[in-house]
Write an enzyme that holds these catalytic residues in place. Sequence first.
Site, PDB file in Angstrom:
ATOM      1  N   HIS A 170       0.850  -1.202   0.000  1.00 41.35           N
ATOM      2  CA  HIS A 170       0.000   0.000   0.000  1.00 41.35           C
ATOM      3  C   HIS A 170       0.877   1.240   0.000  1.00 41.35           C
ATOM      4  O   HIS A 170       1.950   1.247   0.606  1.00 41.35           O
ATOM      5  CB  HIS A 170      -0.987   0.010   1.162  1.00 41.35           C
ATOM      6  CG  HIS A 170      -0.371   0.021   2.533  1.00 41.35           C
ATOM      7  ND1 HIS A 170      -0.010   1.180   3.177  1.00 41.35           N
ATOM      8  CD2 HIS A 170      -0.067  -0.995   3.381  1.00 41.35           C
ATOM      9  CE1 HIS A 170       0.481   0.880   4.375  1.00 41.35           C
ATOM     10  NE2 HIS A 170       0.454  -0.421   4.529  1.00 41.35           N
TER      11      HIS A 170
ATOM     12  N   ASP B  91      -0.247   4.343   0.877  1.00 46.42           N
ATOM     13  CA  ASP B  91      -0.679   5.386   1.822  1.00 46.42           C
ATOM     14  C   ASP B  91      -0.008   5.186   3.170  1.00 46.42           C
ATOM     15  O   ASP B  91       0.510   4.113   3.477  1.00 46.42           O
ATOM     16  CB  ASP B  91      -2.205   5.400   1.978  1.00 46.42           C
ATOM     17  CG  ASP B  91      -2.765   4.117   2.564  1.00 46.42           C
ATOM     18  OD1 ASP B  91      -2.205   3.022   2.289  1.00 46.42           O
ATOM     19  OD2 ASP B  91      -3.771   4.190   3.294  1.00 46.42           O
TER      20      ASP B  91
ATOM     21  N   ASP C 273       6.358   1.275   7.483  1.00 46.57           N
ATOM     22  CA  ASP C 273       4.979   0.885   7.124  1.00 46.57           C
ATOM     23  C   ASP C 273       4.458   1.808   6.038  1.00 46.57           C
ATOM     24  O   ASP C 273       3.842   2.809   6.355  1.00 46.57           O
ATOM     25  CB  ASP C 273       4.115   0.921   8.384  1.00 46.57           C
ATOM     26  CG  ASP C 273       2.661   0.537   8.126  1.00 46.57           C
ATOM     27  OD1 ASP C 273       2.384  -0.083   7.088  1.00 46.57           O
ATOM     28  OD2 ASP C 273       1.819   0.872   8.969  1.00 46.57           O
TER      29      ASP C 273
ATOM     30  N   GLU D  24      -5.017   1.397   2.699  1.00 45.76           N
ATOM     31  CA  GLU D  24      -4.868   0.362   3.740  1.00 45.76           C
ATOM     32  C   GLU D  24      -5.015   0.972   5.120  1.00 45.76           C
ATOM     33  O   GLU D  24      -5.602   0.364   6.010  1.00 45.76           O
ATOM     34  CB  GLU D  24      -3.495  -0.313   3.598  1.00 45.76           C
ATOM     35  CG  GLU D  24      -3.374  -1.626   4.375  1.00 45.76           C
ATOM     36  CD  GLU D  24      -2.904  -1.464   5.823  1.00 45.76           C
ATOM     37  OE1 GLU D  24      -3.033  -2.425   6.583  1.00 45.76           O
ATOM     38  OE2 GLU D  24      -2.420  -0.363   6.199  1.00 45.76           O
TER      39      GLU D  24
ATOM     40  N   ASP E 266       3.729  -6.131   3.396  1.00 45.05           N
ATOM     41  CA  ASP E 266       3.298  -5.338   4.567  1.00 45.05           C
ATOM     42  C   ASP E 266       3.505  -6.189   5.812  1.00 45.05           C
ATOM     43  O   ASP E 266       2.555  -6.574   6.493  1.00 45.05           O
ATOM     44  CB  ASP E 266       1.823  -4.970   4.403  1.00 45.05           C
ATOM     45  CG  ASP E 266       1.388  -3.887   5.385  1.00 45.05           C
ATOM     46  OD1 ASP E 266       2.259  -3.303   6.060  1.00 45.05           O
ATOM     47  OD2 ASP E 266       0.177  -3.642   5.471  1.00 45.05           O
TER      48      ASP E 266
ATOM     49  N   HIS F 285     -25.874  18.203  37.597  1.00 47.03           N
ATOM     50  CA  HIS F 285     -24.947  18.778  38.561  1.00 47.03           C
ATOM     51  C   HIS F 285     -24.677  17.699  39.608  1.00 47.03           C
ATOM     52  O   HIS F 285     -25.617  17.160  40.190  1.00 47.03           O
ATOM     53  CB  HIS F 285     -25.618  20.009  39.179  1.00 47.03           C
ATOM     54  CG  HIS F 285     -24.712  20.829  40.064  1.00 47.03           C
ATOM     55  ND1 HIS F 285     -24.188  20.345  41.226  1.00 47.03           N
ATOM     56  CD2 HIS F 285     -24.262  22.100  39.947  1.00 47.03           C
ATOM     57  CE1 HIS F 285     -23.445  21.294  41.800  1.00 47.03           C
ATOM     58  NE2 HIS F 285     -23.472  22.366  41.032  1.00 47.03           N
TER      59      HIS F 285
ATOM     60  N   THR G 268     -17.965  19.914  38.107  1.00 50.57           N
ATOM     61  CA  THR G 268     -18.713  18.910  38.854  1.00 50.57           C
ATOM     62  C   THR G 268     -19.922  18.430  38.064  1.00 50.57           C
ATOM     63  O   THR G 268     -21.049  18.449  38.546  1.00 50.57           O
ATOM     64  CB  THR G 268     -19.151  19.487  40.210  1.00 50.57           C
ATOM     65  OG1 THR G 268     -19.792  20.730  39.978  1.00 50.57           O
ATOM     66  CG2 THR G 268     -17.977  19.659  41.125  1.00 50.57           C
TER      67      THR G 268
ATOM     68  N   ARG H 174      -9.385  -9.224  19.245  1.00 50.87           N
ATOM     69  CA  ARG H 174      -8.530  -9.918  18.287  1.00 50.87           C
ATOM     70  C   ARG H 174      -8.961 -11.370  18.298  1.00 50.87           C
ATOM     71  O   ARG H 174      -8.970 -12.005  19.351  1.00 50.87           O
ATOM     72  CB  ARG H 174      -7.070  -9.779  18.698  1.00 50.87           C
ATOM     73  CG  ARG H 174      -6.581  -8.333  18.727  1.00 50.87           C
ATOM     74  CD  ARG H 174      -6.469  -7.770  17.328  1.00 50.87           C
ATOM     75  NE  ARG H 174      -6.116  -6.355  17.348  1.00 50.87           N
ATOM     76  CZ  ARG H 174      -5.774  -5.666  16.266  1.00 50.87           C
ATOM     77  NH1 ARG H 174      -5.766  -6.258  15.070  1.00 50.87           N
ATOM     78  NH2 ARG H 174      -5.474  -4.393  16.352  1.00 50.87           N
TER      79      ARG H 174
ATOM     80  N   SER I  63      -3.914  -7.892  12.653  1.00 53.50           N
ATOM     81  CA  SER I  63      -4.793  -8.332  11.581  1.00 53.50           C
ATOM     82  C   SER I  63      -4.319  -7.733  10.265  1.00 53.50           C
ATOM     83  O   SER I  63      -3.937  -6.572  10.220  1.00 53.50           O
ATOM     84  CB  SER I  63      -6.225  -7.853  11.841  1.00 53.50           C
ATOM     85  OG  SER I  63      -6.577  -8.087  13.180  1.00 53.50           O
TER      86      SER I  63
ATOM     87  N   HIS J 248       2.938   3.939  12.986  1.00 54.73           N
ATOM     88  CA  HIS J 248       1.726   4.658  13.430  1.00 54.73           C
ATOM     89  C   HIS J 248       2.010   5.646  14.551  1.00 54.73           C
ATOM     90  O   HIS J 248       1.109   6.381  14.953  1.00 54.73           O
ATOM     91  CB  HIS J 248       0.591   3.692  13.872  1.00 54.73           C
ATOM     92  CG  HIS J 248       0.069   2.819  12.779  1.00 54.73           C
ATOM     93  ND1 HIS J 248      -1.172   2.245  12.832  1.00 54.73           N
ATOM     94  CD2 HIS J 248       0.612   2.434  11.599  1.00 54.73           C
ATOM     95  CE1 HIS J 248      -1.365   1.504  11.732  1.00 54.73           C
ATOM     96  NE2 HIS J 248      -0.294   1.621  10.979  1.00 54.73           N
TER      97      HIS J 248
END
Lengths: 465, 465
Positions: B90, B92, B123, B156, B183, B216, B318, B331, B402, B430
Site C-alpha cells: 500500500h 498510503d 509501514d 490500507e 506489509d 450537577h 462537577t 482480536r 490483523s 503509526h
Amino acid sequence: MSASLDEVLQAIRTGIPLFLERFQECLRIPSISTAPENQPDMLRMSQWLQAEMRRIGLEHVQAYPTPGQPMVYGDWIHAPGRPTVLVYGHYDVQPADPLDEWVSPPFGAEIRDDYIFARGASDMKGQILAQLAAVEAWLAQGTCPVNLKYLIEGEEEIGSPYLDDFIRDHTDLLECDIVLNCDAMIHSAENPSITYALRGLAYFELEICTAEKDMHSGMFGGAVRNPIHVLTEVLSGMHDASGRITLPGFYDHVPTAEDDERALLAKAPYNDAAFLKTAGAFALYGEEGFTTLERLGVRPSLDVNGIWGGFQGEGAKTVLPARAGAKLSMRLIPGQPLDMVEKQLRAYLEAKVPAGCQWNLTCHSIGPGSVMHWKSPYMQAAADALKKVFGKEPFLRREGASVPVVRLLQERLGVDSVMLGFGQPDDGIHGPNEKQSLPVLYKGMESYACFLYNVGRLKPMSVHD
Amino acid sequence: MSASLDEVLQAIRTGIPLFLERFQECLRIPSISTAPENQPDMLRMSQWLQAEMRRIGLEHVQAYPTPGQPMVYGDWIHAPGRPTVLVYGHYDVQPADPLDEWVSPPFGAEIRDDYIFARGASDMKGQILAQLAAVEAWLAQGTCPVNLKYLIEGEEEIGSPYLDDFIRDHTDLLECDIVLNCDAMIHSAENPSITYALRGLAYFELEICTAEKDMHSGMFGGAVRNPIHVLTEVLSGMHDASGRITLPGFYDHVPTAEDDERALLAKAPYNDAAFLKTAGAFALYGEEGFTTLERLGVRPSLDVNGIWGGFQGEGAKTVLPARAGAKLSMRLIPGQPLDMVEKQLRAYLEAKVPAGCQWNLTCHSIGPGSVMHWKSPYMQAAADALKKVFGKEPFLRREGASVPVVRLLQERLGVDSVMLGFGQPDDGIHGPNEKQSLPVLYKGMESYACFLYNVGRLKPMSVHD
C-alpha cells in the site's frame, strides 16, 4: 420617616416593568469569568452593578480589586440598633456552551411564557436583582428595617480563588449579624423551601500509566496491561453492590443523621417521578437503606465526573494506550474530617492498582460542608417571609451541592447564612436554555422585602453569640 | 538471456546509493490517505509509484480508479511455465501526529545512524521499494525467475474500504499462484521470522446513557445513575481475575492450539525483558496458562481502545454526565466463528447493564483471522531466502495483529500469502519517529531477490490445488 411593609410590597409590584428592563439589560452582558475574551464584559458588568446599587440608594459602593475580578461592595447602615445583614451574590456566569442547544441566544434574555431565558437568569443575576428590587422599594420609602452590606464577587463560577483572602483581610468591613446568601433555590412555587445544610466537595484527578508510549492493540493486545482496563477496574471498585463507597474507613467519621432530622427531611414534598424529571435521569440509584433525599443530604457520594483514554475520534483505531485518566469528586457531609479523605482514596489505590502500573493522584480542591442553625430566629424570619408571600410553610432541606462561601463566612466572620433565592431545580443552570420563572422571581422580591422586615424586628445577634 | 542469483545480489548492492535517493524522494510525499488536505499528495504518490514501476521495467502499469484512492497495478509476465507471484503493498501512510514528538520532520526522511526516520519508512514504503529494487536488479539482467503482478492500494491505513470489491471484480487480472505480502515484519536482524497466521479483528463502539442531559453532581450525585460508573463496571467485568474474557460462550469455538504448534511457537527467541522493551510497557499481563506468544498468537484478546465521558478539560467541573462511551475491539483467532462474537457481546451487555440505562452498541467492522499453510513450498522458499541472506533459519510466528487483505485474497483468489517484510517491532509504526533500519532493508532486497529465485524453481501451483 417610616414605611409599612404593605407599601413596600405594593411598590415592588408597581416597579415590575422597570425591573424587567433592567434585568434584561443586565442579562445581556456576557459576564463569563473564565473566558479571556469576556474580560471587557466582566468590567462592564461590575460597573453596571455598581451604578445600579448607587441608583437605588446604597452607599460606599465600590469595586475592591483582587488578583482576579473585583469584589463589588456597597452598604446602607442607617438603622442603628438593628441587625446588619450581609448580602452575598456573584455577578459572573458560566460559559454558555453548547451554544447550538440554546433555543434563543444565551445573552438575548428572551421572554417566553412565564420564563426569561439567558445564561445567568437563575444563577444568579435574577436573584441579585430581585434582592436589590426589594431594597429599592424599602429605600424609596425612605428607610430600611436593617443595616445592609453587599459582597458581590466576580469569580464564583471559577471557584472563588481570592474570596477567602478577601474576607480574611476585610473582616471589619464585612462584619454583620447574618448573611443573606441569594445564590440559592427554592423547591417550587407551590412548595417553597429553605436550605440549611450543604455538602462539602473534594475533587481529584487520577491518571494510570502502564507504558512509555501508545501501542498497537494487535501486536500487544492480550499480553500487556491496558491502562483503561486498570482504570475501569479501579473506578468500578469504588462502590460495592449496595451502592456504598468502598474506600477504607470512608464512613467511619460520617455523622449519623438523628431521627428528628430524618423526620424533618421526610416532610419534603418529594416523589420519585418529579425528582427524576427534574434531574432528567432515567433511574434512581444509591446507597441502600437511605431515601433519595437522605442520599443527597446526609450521605456522602462519589462520582466520576470525567474519564478519558485512547482513541475518541470517529471510526476505529486499534490503539492500546499508554495512559488513561479520570476526574472524580466526593460530596462530603458536614463534620466529615477533610484530612482523611485523600488518605482513604490513596489507601484504596495502593491496594487496588496492580503492580507494574504507575498512578498519579492530584487533589484539585477540598472543602467542607456546612450546616446552619435551622432553629435560629433568622431562619424563622426567612420561613415566615416565604409563608407570607407563597402562602405555604416552607420545608427545610439539606442541599447536596456545595457553596463554599457559606463555610468561609462561618469560619472568618462567625456568622451563619440564610440561603434564600428563587431559582428552581429545573432551571438548567450551567446548561443550555437556563431560565428563571418570572412569577416566582416577583414573589422572591416580596419575600426578600418581608425577610428584611422580619429581621428588623429581631435583636442584633450572630447566631453564634 | 539468463542471470545468476549472485549477479543479481551484486547489482542490488551496487544500486544502494541510487535506491536511497529514490527512497527519500518517496518518503517526502506525505501520502496520508485519511486527510482531505493531502489528496494532491495521494495523487502525486500514485503517479510517482507508477513511474518507478515503469522505470524498472514493469508493464501494463496503470492506476485503476475506485470510489476512493486508485489501485496501482503493473506486471511482468514473461516467464511462461513459472509461478505467478502477486505482490501486495500500500502506498498510503498514517497521519503523522503528534507532530511535536518527532525529532526530525515526519516527511523529511532524515538518516541518523543506521536508520531512516519518516512516516511510512517501515509501514510500508521501505518494503515496497526494497521489493521493487530486487525486481529491478533481476530485470536489469534481462529476466525474472517468476511472473509478477502488483496490487498496490492507497487506503490500507483507513481500512481498505474498496479493496474487496476490487479483488472480486478483477479476479482474472490478479490471478496468481501465491501472494507476496510485503506489509510485514521480521523479528530482528539476528533472528529473522516469518508470520504464518494473523488474528482477526472485531471493533465496536458502546455508549451508555442514563439521563436526558448532563446533571450537577452536587444536586444529584449519589441518587441517580452515573453512566461512567455503569460503563466502568461493564468494561471491567469483561475480564475475570485470571485474565479470561467473560463474554458468555466466548471461548467455546476458539480452536485449541495443538502441541506441535505450541512447540513451534516456543522456538521463538523470545524473552520478557526484550518484549516489554519493544512494547514500551511496564508489565506483562494476560490469560493465565498461556505464554506471552500464545496470548498474542493462539488466544483471542479484548481491549478497550478508547473511553470518554464527562469533563476532560483542565481543572474541575462537577458534572454528572448523561452519557459515556468506549471503543473496544477483539482480536480473534482464525477459525473463531465471526457471527457469534457480536451476539456474545450483546448477551453480556443485556445481562450486565442495569435496568434504567440505555445502551447502544455499534459494530464498526469485523473480519476473521487467517492462517497459512506453513509447510508449503512457498513458505519454504521464503525461509530459505532469509536463511541465505541473514545466515540464520527464520522462526515461524503467529502475529497478533490483523491483515485483512490476506483473508480477502484467500477467499477471492484461493491463494495464500507469504508475509515477507523487513520492518521490526520497535520501528514505531503509526507513532512518532517511525523508522526503518537501512542495513536490514538492504538485506531485505537480497531476500526478496532470493525468494523470487527460489519460487522460480517451483512448479506453479496454488497451495490450495
